[in-house]
Enzyme design. Sequence first.
Site, mmCIF file in Angstrom:
data_model
loop_
_atom_site.group_PDB
_atom_site.id
_atom_site.type_symbol
_atom_site.label_atom_id
_atom_site.label_comp_id
_atom_site.label_asym_id
_atom_site.label_seq_id
_atom_site.Cartn_x
_atom_site.Cartn_y
_atom_site.Cartn_z
ATOM 1 N N TYR A 102 -11.379 5.137 -9.407
ATOM 2 C CA TYR A 102 -11.068 6.112 -8.380
ATOM 3 C C TYR A 102 -10.496 7.032 -7.857
ATOM 4 O O TYR A 102 -10.294 7.731 -7.635
ATOM 5 C CB TYR A 102 -9.612 5.293 -7.258
ATOM 6 C CG TYR A 102 -9.477 3.802 -7.527
ATOM 7 C CD1 TYR A 102 -9.927 3.032 -7.550
ATOM 8 C CD2 TYR A 102 -7.968 3.532 -7.788
ATOM 9 C CE1 TYR A 102 -10.168 1.365 -6.962
ATOM 10 C CE2 TYR A 102 -7.911 1.823 -8.525
ATOM 11 C CZ TYR A 102 -8.775 0.895 -7.979
ATOM 12 O OH TYR A 102 -8.598 -0.187 -8.184
ATOM 13 N N GLY A 150 0.289 -1.044 0.163
ATOM 14 C CA GLY A 150 0.084 -0.219 0.220
ATOM 15 C C GLY A 150 1.078 1.573 0.285
ATOM 16 O O GLY A 150 0.395 2.417 0.347
ATOM 17 N N CYS A 166 -16.774 4.242 -25.475
ATOM 18 C CA CYS A 166 -18.282 4.153 -25.385
ATOM 19 C C CYS A 166 -18.778 4.538 -23.689
ATOM 20 O O CYS A 166 -19.404 4.373 -23.717
ATOM 21 C CB CYS A 166 -18.949 3.617 -25.995
ATOM 22 S SG CYS A 166 -18.265 3.244 -27.678
ATOM 23 N N GLU A 167 -18.217 5.490 -23.461
ATOM 24 C CA GLU A 167 -18.540 6.469 -22.027
ATOM 25 C C GLU A 167 -18.295 7.399 -22.154
ATOM 26 O O GLU A 167 -16.793 8.234 -21.589
ATOM 27 C CB GLU A 167 -17.827 5.089 -20.863
ATOM 28 C CG GLU A 167 -18.074 3.860 -20.673
ATOM 29 C CD GLU A 167 -18.582 3.444 -19.725
ATOM 30 O OE1 GLU A 167 -18.649 4.232 -18.531
ATOM 31 O OE2 GLU A 167 -19.201 2.132 -19.914
ATOM 32 N N ARG A 193 -7.971 2.883 -14.162
ATOM 33 C CA ARG A 193 -8.226 3.984 -12.510
ATOM 34 C C ARG A 193 -8.930 5.434 -12.656
ATOM 35 O O ARG A 193 -9.024 5.727 -11.524
ATOM 36 C CB ARG A 193 -6.828 4.041 -11.423
ATOM 37 C CG ARG A 193 -5.691 2.550 -12.458
ATOM 38 C CD ARG A 193 -4.585 2.790 -11.955
ATOM 39 N NE ARG A 193 -4.585 3.095 -10.365
ATOM 40 C CZ ARG A 193 -4.163 3.819 -10.115
ATOM 41 N NH1 ARG A 193 -3.571 4.718 -10.490
ATOM 42 N NH2 ARG A 193 -3.848 4.188 -8.305
ATOM 43 N N GLU A 223 4.840 -5.692 1.580
ATOM 44 C CA GLU A 223 4.331 -6.045 0.410
ATOM 45 C C GLU A 223 4.206 -5.030 -0.699
ATOM 46 O O GLU A 223 3.051 -4.974 -0.923
ATOM 47 C CB GLU A 223 3.083 -7.412 0.818
ATOM 48 C CG GLU A 223 3.382 -8.544 1.507
ATOM 49 C CD GLU A 223 1.673 -8.893 1.603
ATOM 50 O OE1 GLU A 223 0.980 -8.123 1.447
ATOM 51 O OE2 GLU A 223 2.084 -10.362 2.098
ATOM 52 N N PRO A 224 5.128 -4.846 -1.238
ATOM 53 C CA PRO A 224 4.777 -3.185 -2.067
ATOM 54 C C PRO A 224 5.162 -3.458 -3.443
ATOM 55 O O PRO A 224 4.938 -4.793 -4.326
ATOM 56 C CB PRO A 224 6.186 -2.406 -2.211
ATOM 57 C CG PRO A 224 7.333 -3.987 -1.851
ATOM 58 C CD PRO A 224 6.760 -4.395 -1.062
ATOM 59 N N GLY A 225 3.470 -3.492 -3.933
ATOM 60 C CA GLY A 225 3.335 -3.767 -5.346
ATOM 61 C C GLY A 225 2.939 -2.055 -6.474
ATOM 62 O O GLY A 225 4.331 -2.719 -6.916
ATOM 63 N N ARG A 226 2.518 -1.804 -5.935
ATOM 64 C CA ARG A 226 3.204 0.002 -6.644
ATOM 65 C C ARG A 226 4.337 1.034 -7.016
ATOM 66 O O ARG A 226 4.566 0.776 -8.004
ATOM 67 C CB ARG A 226 1.622 1.133 -6.650
ATOM 68 C CG ARG A 226 1.127 2.158 -6.774
ATOM 69 C CD ARG A 226 0.495 3.137 -5.731
ATOM 70 N NE ARG A 226 -0.429 2.276 -5.643
ATOM 71 C CZ ARG A 226 -1.945 2.359 -6.226
ATOM 72 N NH1 ARG A 226 -2.053 2.703 -7.015
ATOM 73 N NH2 ARG A 226 -2.613 1.184 -5.606
HETATM 74 C C1 LIG Z 1 -2.122 -5.155 -3.398
HETATM 75 C C2 LIG Z 1 -2.163 -5.918 -2.478
HETATM 76 C C3 LIG Z 1 -0.990 -5.214 -1.999
HETATM 77 C C4 LIG Z 1 0.402 -4.378 -2.880
HETATM 78 O O1 LIG Z 1 -1.036 -3.068 -2.996
HETATM 79 P P1 LIG Z 1 -0.083 -2.208 -3.482
HETATM 80 O O2 LIG Z 1 -1.049 -1.094 -3.131
HETATM 81 O O3 LIG Z 1 0.179 -2.375 -4.988
HETATM 82 O O4 LIG Z 1 1.452 -1.913 -2.711
HETATM 83 C C5 LIG Z 1 -0.125 -5.756 -1.323
HETATM 84 N N1 LIG Z 1 -0.724 -6.757 -0.105
HETATM 85 C C6 LIG Z 1 -2.008 -7.441 -0.168
HETATM 86 C C7 LIG Z 1 -2.938 -7.995 0.477
HETATM 87 C C8 LIG Z 1 -2.619 -7.021 -1.224
HETATM 88 O O5 LIG Z 1 -4.009 -6.976 -1.254
#
Ligand SMILES: *Cc1c(COP(=O)(O)O)cnc(C)c1O
Length: 444
Positions: free
Chosen positions: A344, A259, A371-372, A340, A301-304
């Site tokens: 959001y 997150g 088409c929105e 997105r 757990e970084p994603g973004r």
């Molecule tokens: C989505 C998610 C993440 C990653 O979230 P980001 O906002 O991309 O960092 C990590 N852990 C869990 C369990 C998630 O659902």
Amino acid sequence: MTTVHEPAVTAPADALSVWPASAAEPRRGELTVGGVPLAEVADRFGTPVYVIDEDEVRERCRTYRHAFPEAEVLYAAKAFLCRAMAHWVAEEGLGLDVCSAGELELAVTTGFPPERIVLHGNAKSPRDLDTALRLGVGRIVIDSPSEIARLAAAVGPDGHQKVMVRVVPGVSAGGHEKIRTGTEDQKFGLSIPDGYAQHAIARILDQPQLELTGLHCHLGSQIAGVKPYVAAVRRMVGLMARLYEQHGLVLPELDLGGGHGIAYRPGEPALDLTALARGVRAELAGACAAAGLTVPRLIIEPGRAIAGPAGIALYHVLAVKRTGAHTYVAVDGGMSDNPRPALYGVRYAPRLVGRHSTADPARVTVVGRHCEAGDIVAADVELPADIRPGDLLAVPAAGAYHLSMASGYNLVGRPPVVAVDDGLARLLIRRESLEDIRSRDVGL
Ligand SMILES: *Cc1c(COP(=O)(O)O)cnc(C)c1O
């Protein structure tokens, strides 16, 4: 309580601050990423196209390893996954966080070590669990009571599986209501005040083939401050202390989820990793000492924050239309390759690339081709007033939750992904063709 300062860093107002570090303007109007002119990528691969800077991804992985040397860093695959991404992340020493059999199988079949993978999800299908057990994932995060018996049965009396439990820490944080997952009123995790989390944990302890390694929480996404994480640590250690009293249970791991917020536009805040590491570490040490617990191994757990700033979306302008007070710049993509803004209300900062304009800036809204009316790429942004059909627009911070959330709307086909590195561009994922779409359409 430990006090935490400087909760966020702000991206400088400088126009390239939200671009990959390799972004450069060797000549006015020409923008290169990873040493490759974006106009060349558009010529060679067509538009819309996603560009991903391999070095930026790797560098971001290293920054995490460096900021959290004691922790296990798992990349959240749902942000963006392809085989190359799995390789880069594995090579940089991260683990992987997946939420489906599809993500899991793609990663493992491309060589990602299964023991470094964690499977989570609020509703895991039988196929998700079977695939996880068959491929030997490191840990499975239990998110509901019914999963315990199902998983225990699937593992079998002689089997063994490490698990964690997803707990609701009761902390509200995140960039938008739809991406807040730390509070009681949403679908993820088991609540502490209601006793659901403790009850589930007691049931897991009754299953000898399930080994509970720790608690898991994830507060939501686009969190720019350190405080929510510190508050979550406090709650989680509080629960760990109660579990120790009740069951003599010592949990070796604590997963704080992801997150971590990024800036999409110059001047927006992003989470300061150094401050996060410092704040979390101090709270964890203090709270564990106070409760007489050994400090668990941290998992994040970084994603973004790994994929997002490494990616760029490129579009051609198809039409420019002035209606009343508004100028609409319509491009050849939109909500099918980036939902997105519609989901959001996210704001982006597109930029004209491929030619130098001397025109004054004008306020425009960049819209998609779908088409929105809600198909908006970037509302109310500044672009040169002479913007015209044929121009190339680049949208930075497009590496996460774009392709992974792309849809088949209007059958335009999902864009390709091109990696740039060291002056070379290479195709990672090809464009979805009409033939791809037709081949799935098997009935009449
Ligand atoms: C989505 C998610 C993440 C990653 O979230 P980001 O906002 O991309 O960092 C990590 N852990 C869990 C369990 C998630 O659902």
